[in-house]
Design a protein around this motif. Sequence first.
Motif, PDB file in Angstrom:
ATOM      1  N   TYR A  53      -5.794   3.319   0.056  1.00 23.75           N
ATOM      2  CA  TYR A  53      -5.592   2.010   0.659  1.00 23.75           C
ATOM      3  C   TYR A  53      -5.025   2.139   2.075  1.00 23.75           C
ATOM      4  O   TYR A  53      -4.323   3.091   2.396  1.00 23.75           O
ATOM      5  CB  TYR A  53      -4.649   1.168  -0.194  1.00 23.75           C
ATOM      6  CG  TYR A  53      -5.296   0.632  -1.446  1.00 23.75           C
ATOM      7  CD1 TYR A  53      -6.366  -0.254  -1.379  1.00 23.75           C
ATOM      8  CD2 TYR A  53      -4.841   1.019  -2.703  1.00 23.75           C
ATOM      9  CE1 TYR A  53      -6.964  -0.746  -2.524  1.00 23.75           C
ATOM     10  CE2 TYR A  53      -5.428   0.520  -3.861  1.00 23.75           C
ATOM     11  CZ  TYR A  53      -6.495  -0.353  -3.751  1.00 23.75           C
ATOM     12  OH  TYR A  53      -7.089  -0.844  -4.889  1.00 23.75           O
ATOM     13  N   ALA A 111       0.815  -1.214   0.000  1.00 30.89           N
ATOM     14  CA  ALA A 111       0.000   0.000   0.000  1.00 30.89           C
ATOM     15  C   ALA A 111       0.845   1.259   0.000  1.00 30.89           C
ATOM     16  O   ALA A 111       0.371   2.331  -0.405  1.00 30.89           O
ATOM     17  CB  ALA A 111      -0.938  -0.001   1.207  1.00 30.89           C
ATOM     18  N   TYR A 143      -6.706  -3.540   0.642  1.00 33.97           N
ATOM     19  CA  TYR A 143      -5.862  -3.583  -0.544  1.00 33.97           C
ATOM     20  C   TYR A 143      -6.300  -4.642  -1.555  1.00 33.97           C
ATOM     21  O   TYR A 143      -6.032  -4.516  -2.743  1.00 33.97           O
ATOM     22  CB  TYR A 143      -4.407  -3.843  -0.121  1.00 33.97           C
ATOM     23  CG  TYR A 143      -3.421  -3.684  -1.245  1.00 33.97           C
ATOM     24  CD1 TYR A 143      -3.006  -2.417  -1.645  1.00 33.97           C
ATOM     25  CD2 TYR A 143      -2.918  -4.796  -1.926  1.00 33.97           C
ATOM     26  CE1 TYR A 143      -2.101  -2.259  -2.697  1.00 33.97           C
ATOM     27  CE2 TYR A 143      -2.024  -4.651  -2.966  1.00 33.97           C
ATOM     28  CZ  TYR A 143      -1.623  -3.380  -3.347  1.00 33.97           C
ATOM     29  OH  TYR A 143      -0.751  -3.227  -4.396  1.00 33.97           O
ATOM     30  N   LEU A 182     -10.428   0.203  -5.355  1.00 36.44           N
ATOM     31  CA  LEU A 182     -10.405   1.419  -4.557  1.00 36.44           C
ATOM     32  C   LEU A 182     -11.588   2.310  -4.914  1.00 36.44           C
ATOM     33  O   LEU A 182     -11.755   2.689  -6.075  1.00 36.44           O
ATOM     34  CB  LEU A 182      -9.097   2.169  -4.811  1.00 36.44           C
ATOM     35  CG  LEU A 182      -8.807   3.380  -3.929  1.00 36.44           C
ATOM     36  CD1 LEU A 182      -8.611   2.946  -2.484  1.00 36.44           C
ATOM     37  CD2 LEU A 182      -7.573   4.112  -4.442  1.00 36.44           C
TER      38      LEU A 182
END
Length: 623
Positions: free
Chosen positions: A416, A235, A406, A410
């Motif tokens: 994230y 991330a 993750y 998104l």
Amino acid sequence: MPEGEKTRQCKQEEEQPQKEEEREGLIEFYSSYQELFQFFCSNTTIHGAIRLVCSKKNKMKTAFWSVLFFLTFGLMYWQFGILYREYFSYPVNLNLNLNSDRLTFPAVTLCTLNPYRYSAIRKKLDELDQITHQTLLDLYDYNMSLPRSDWSTLSTQKRSSRSLLHHVQRHPLRRQKRDNLVNLPENSPSVDKNDWKIGFVLCSENNKDCFHQAYSSGVDAVREWYSFHYINILAQVPDAKALDESDFENFIYACRFNDATCDKANYTHFHHPLYGNCYTFNDNSSSLWTSSMPGINNGLSLVVRTEQNDFIPLLSTVTGARVMVHDQNEPAFMDDGGFNVRPGIETSISMRKEMTVRLGGSYSDCTEDGSDVPVQNLYSSRYTEQVCIRSCFQLNMVERCGCAYYFYPLPEGAEYCDYTKHVSWGYCYYKLLAEFKADVLGCFHKCRKPCKMTEYQLSAGYSRWPSAVSEDWVFYVLSQQNKYNITSKRNGVAKVNIFFKEWNYKTNGESPAFTVVTLLSQLGNQWSLWFGSSVLSVIELAELILDFIAITFILAFRWFRSRQKLSPPGPSPNSHDNTAFQDETPGLSAPHRFTVEAVVTTLPSYNSLEPHGPSRDGEVGHD
């Protein structure tokens, strides 16, 4: 008889037929309920009704047939209630159809099963491996073997790993008691290690509440703990989703479909955090493969590399490849429908297509395209139940934890989860995951099944590949053509064949089990069973009910008019009120009035006593 009397009698006789004709009007009603009931029972086509009238001189028979008639009537309407309840439950019939036609080949996704040590995250992964090495040494006295380059740079990594070490120490891997999850005191060799679980603790931002994630297997605990920190590292890399191998041929050594070689136009690539690099074949809707014939020689054949040179040993403990067959425009959820391919084995997967078409509306809660589902689709694909469930969890994750998980797409405006920015996201995630599995979030209730879906029933067969007598020349050709560096022949390659078993495919459809025609037919059957009558008998019964209502209104109207006529009129304002006088002399009763009608009969005249006929000539009557 006088002439006037004769004339009056003649007029009465002439007026009598006219009055009878006036009585027979356009609409006539019965004078009583008894007359209506007798007429109905004597003329209806309903069986058994005539018995209520013809046996009226025998009260026992009348009572018997009355009980039998109304009992039958009640049983019939009880059956009617069952039919109506079944009709409004909207049952369906399952229709099974076998179709035979040329089939469009499905999409096939193949993953490496292990992510690589990409250059963008290699440094942080080496730091995480050093911390894991020390953790395994403390918990299990296991000295993890690391590459020499890692040991040579250990001193410099200690300086640069302070930030990572800080977050790892916030979520340490510890040994815990099996019963109450109490932390084991450090350096206590007297305690038997078999009596403890391995897990890690995730606490809230203010450390007031903690979540204990424990495992009975130490291997599972280490893998889950390592994966948690690995996700945080991914991330932190902005373009981690675009991580790729240097070349497609490093994983796929040979690709052939229907005796034609595959090229880059036949596959798409994506990166999975745990399954590494994944390649989806036949996902381009503009040029889809069509299977000309069934059989192993008319499908997709792949030779893949399964040797692990630069994989992450703590992230995955298996070797081979992972394959999944799915429909086009559907995401490949490798955790749900995929299965592993063994190295050194030729896996032959035969497919059979199966379609399911459900009735929507009142018959089921399926959805056509997901537009009526109160969950935003985060995937760039068509609606499926798993797409909806994962989107629902991700949206709740962003709302509750302030960041996105993750593994899932998104949402717009979110980022994230990373413990360098979101300190307690792990605590929030595992708490939310427990609520998600218990359906507290309502995702399983909100996400409905699609009305139309396509599935592939798979069956696999295995054989050793290459064989003992052919492995030398096979590996030699691979090394010459693909520059394959042979280190482990048996665990280095695998072969996968995916093909249609037959052209026939099955369609499971639904049709209404109860329609209006079926309902009327069932009602008619019940009516004929209990009363042996037809539709006209039903109309007769409806006519009886309407006549009963009409007679009730007529009798009520007559009763109301008669009450108005019997009520005495009120005293006029100019009349003398003698009520007080009558009340004062109750002993004197008013004399009764009699109406006397005198009937006067006119005596015949004198002339009427004379004989009728012509008078004699010359004779004159005297008074």
